[in-house]
Design an enzyme around this catalytic site. Structure first.
Site, mmCIF file in Angstrom:
data_model
loop_
_atom_site.group_PDB
_atom_site.id
_atom_site.type_symbol
_atom_site.label_atom_id
_atom_site.label_comp_id
_atom_site.label_asym_id
_atom_site.label_seq_id
_atom_site.Cartn_x
_atom_site.Cartn_y
_atom_site.Cartn_z
ATOM 1 N N ARG A 176 6.659 9.446 4.889
ATOM 2 C CA ARG A 176 5.211 9.313 4.697
ATOM 3 C C ARG A 176 4.506 10.651 4.896
ATOM 4 N NH1 ARG A 176 2.224 4.712 5.323
ATOM 5 N NH2 ARG A 176 3.972 3.855 4.158
ATOM 6 N N GLU A 182 15.748 -4.590 8.311
ATOM 7 C CA GLU A 182 15.700 -4.029 9.666
ATOM 8 C C GLU A 182 14.431 -4.470 10.401
ATOM 9 O OE1 GLU A 182 15.240 0.262 11.976
ATOM 10 O OE2 GLU A 182 15.686 0.228 9.831
ATOM 11 N N ASN A 183 13.294 -4.373 9.720
ATOM 12 C CA ASN A 183 12.031 -4.715 10.362
ATOM 13 C C ASN A 183 11.917 -6.202 10.673
ATOM 14 O OD1 ASN A 183 11.197 -2.054 10.255
ATOM 15 N ND2 ASN A 183 10.113 -2.303 8.313
ATOM 16 N N TRP A 199 0.847 -1.188 0.000
ATOM 17 C CA TRP A 199 0.000 0.000 0.000
ATOM 18 C C TRP A 199 0.888 1.245 0.000
ATOM 19 C CZ3 TRP A 199 -1.602 2.877 4.821
ATOM 20 C CH2 TRP A 199 -2.495 3.914 4.525
ATOM 21 N N SER A 214 10.107 1.282 1.265
ATOM 22 C CA SER A 214 10.488 1.972 0.034
ATOM 23 C C SER A 214 11.936 1.660 -0.331
ATOM 24 C CB SER A 214 10.302 3.487 0.197
ATOM 25 O OG SER A 214 11.016 3.968 1.327
ATOM 26 N N SER A 247 -0.281 -1.032 9.587
ATOM 27 C CA SER A 247 0.243 0.135 10.301
ATOM 28 C C SER A 247 0.743 -0.190 11.706
ATOM 29 C CB SER A 247 -0.819 1.235 10.380
ATOM 30 O OG SER A 247 -0.256 2.458 10.801
ATOM 31 N N PRO A 248 1.555 -1.241 11.878
ATOM 32 C CA PRO A 248 2.084 -1.527 13.215
ATOM 33 C C PRO A 248 2.989 -0.424 13.748
ATOM 34 C CG PRO A 248 3.248 -2.824 11.563
ATOM 35 C CD PRO A 248 2.077 -2.181 10.873
ATOM 36 N N GLN A 258 -8.263 -7.723 8.851
ATOM 37 C CA GLN A 258 -7.098 -6.860 8.687
ATOM 38 C C GLN A 258 -7.427 -5.450 9.186
ATOM 39 O OE1 GLN A 258 -4.427 -5.078 5.077
ATOM 40 N NE2 GLN A 258 -4.817 -7.280 4.996
ATOM 41 N N TYR A 289 -5.108 -0.339 -4.709
ATOM 42 C CA TYR A 289 -3.803 0.307 -4.556
ATOM 43 C C TYR A 289 -3.265 0.712 -5.924
ATOM 44 C CZ TYR A 289 -3.807 -1.820 0.161
ATOM 45 O OH TYR A 289 -4.124 -2.214 1.434
#
Length: 340
Positions: free
Chosen positions: A229, A295-296, A22, A288, A207-208, A178, A55
Site C-alpha cells: 500500500r 489468512e484474515n 477500495w 490483492s 482499515s482495521p 462506517q 471507487y
C-alpha cells in the site's frame, strides 16, 4: 470462523468480516485477481461485500458485480455508497442532494447487476444539502425497494443523531456507520460509539489494520515492500502516511509478542481487536491476493483476553490517536467543487 451478526437495531444479518474493494478492484489489481479474491471470501464464509460508486469511478462496483454474478442474490449482502464525485463530474455529480442520490443509486445498481443493495450508505455528511432533503431521498430509495437499509460513513455523533431522528420520522432505519477504526486510530470511542449505541447504530469499520501497518510488514529504516500500500501512487501511499512514523512502526513491532502468545499473526490480531468492541458489527478487509483473505478470516472468531487487551494499550501508549474532533476535522466542510 466467520460469524453472522445482526447489524444495528435491525433484522439484517451480515458476516462479521466484510470483503471491501477500495483501492483494489479496477485500480490496484487485475480483474482475474479480484475475481479470485472474491471467491476466496465466499469460500471463507464471507457473505457481505462493501464498495462505493467513487471507487475507480464506478469500475469497482462493476468488477464486484461481475465477480458475484453467479451467486444467489438472496445469499449475499451488498453495500455501496454515495457522496463523492462520480460520472461526468458535473456540478450536480457529488453530495447528498436528492438529484445526486436518485441518479447515483440507479447507476450503482446497473453496475452491480442487482435490483437492490442491502445497505446504501452516505459516504460523508453533506454540509451544503439540508439533512431533511437527504433523509427524504433515502426514504424514497428504500420505499422504491432499491435499498433495504440506510447507513452512513464517517459521520460525527451529532450527525448520527440527526440521521436517526429523521429516519424514524420518515419510516426507515439508519443502521450502520462506517468509520476508520483500529488499534492506532480510535477517534470514534469517546463520542461516536456512545451515540451510536443510543441510536441503534453499529459500526462496520474500515482499515482495521491501519492500511496494513499493523501487519508488521513495514520496518523502521527499510523501504516498503514492493507492491505494498505504501508504494501505491494511486492513493494508497497518501492514505497510509499518518501511520508510517518510526515511533508507530517501533510500537507495532512490539505487538508481535502479543500475537505470538495467541498463536496468530499481527494482521489477525489487529482485525480481532476491532471485533472486541461490542458496537462493532464487522470489520472490512481487502485483498490483492486470495491467500490474504483466507489468512484474515482466521481473525473472525479470535477472542483476546482482557489482560492482553491491556498489554496492547500499554505497548501503543503514546501513539494512539483518539481525539474525537478528528471525525469532523477530517470531513469535507463543503461539497467537492468538481467544476474547476
Amino acid at each position: 470462523m466467520v460469524d453472522y451478526v445482526f447489524l444495528g437495531r435491525s433484522g439484517l444479518k451480515i458476516s462479521n468480516l466484510i470483503y471491501g474493494n477500495w483501492l483494489t478492484h479496477g485500480s490496484q489489481v487485475e480483474e482475474s485477481a479480484a475475481f479470485a479474491s472474491v471467491k476466496a471470501a465466499l469460500d471463507a464464509g464471507i457473505t457481505t461485500f462493501d464498495t462505493a460508486d467513487v471507487y475507480a469511478n464506478g469500475t469497482a462496483e462493476l468488477v464486484l458485480g461481475k465477480a458475484l454474478r453467479s451467486e444467489p442474490r438472496e445469499s449475499l449482502e451488498i453495500l455501496t455508497k454515495v457522496y463523492w464525485p462520480t460520472g461526468r463530474r458535473r456540478h450536480n455529480d457529488a453530495g447528498l442532494s436528492r438529484k445526486h442520490i436518485m441518479e447515483s443509486i440507479d447507476s450503482s445498481l446497473q453496475r452491480l447487476g442487482t435490483d437492490y443493495v442491502d445497505v446504501y450508505q452516505a459516504h460523508r455528511y453533506d454540509v451544503e444539502t439540508p439533512i431533511e432533503e437527504t433523509m427524504q431521498a433515502f426514504a424514497d430509495v428504500v420505499r422504491a425497494g432499491k435499498a433495504l437499509y440506510i447507513g452512513v460513513s464517517e459521520w460525527t455523533a451529532e450527525q448520527i443523531k440527526y440521521a436517526h431522528d429523521f429516519s424514524r420520522e420518515l419510516g426507515f432505519q439508519v443502521i450502520s456507520n462506517q468509520p476508520q477504526y483500529n488499534m492506532l486510530y480510535r477517534v470514534i470511542e469517546p463520542e461516536v460509539i456512545p451515540m451510536s449505541e443510543k441510536c441503534g447504530v453499529q459500526q462496520i469499520v474500515w482499515s482495521p489494520m491501519a492500511q496494513g501497518v499493523l501487519s508488521g510488514k513495514y520496518k523502521v529504516g527499510k523501504k516498503p515492500p514492493k507492491g505494498s500500500r505504501a508504494t501505491d501512487k494511486k492513493g494508497g501511499a497518501r492514505t497510509i502516511q499518518r501511520f508510517m512514523s518510526d515511533e508507530i512502526l517501533t510500537a507495532v513491532e512490539s505487538l508481535k509478542s502479543v500475537a505470538d502468545e495467541l498463536g496468530i499473526s499481527r494482521a489477525q490480531l489487529a482485525i480481532a481487536w476491532t471485533l472486541q468492541n461490542d458496537n462493532v458489527a464487522a470489520a472490512i478487509i481487502g485483498a490483492s491476493r486470495p491467500e490474504q483473505v483466507a489468512e484474515n478470516a482466521v481473525a473472525a472468531d479470535v477472542v483476546i483476553p482482557a489482560e492482553l487487551m491491556s498489554r496492547i494499550d500499554e505497548i501503543l501508549a503514546g501513539v494512539i490517536i483518539d481525539d474525537p474532533r478528528l471525525t469532523w476535522e477530517n470531513a469535507p466542510h463543503e461539497r467537492p467543487d468538481i467544476t474547476r
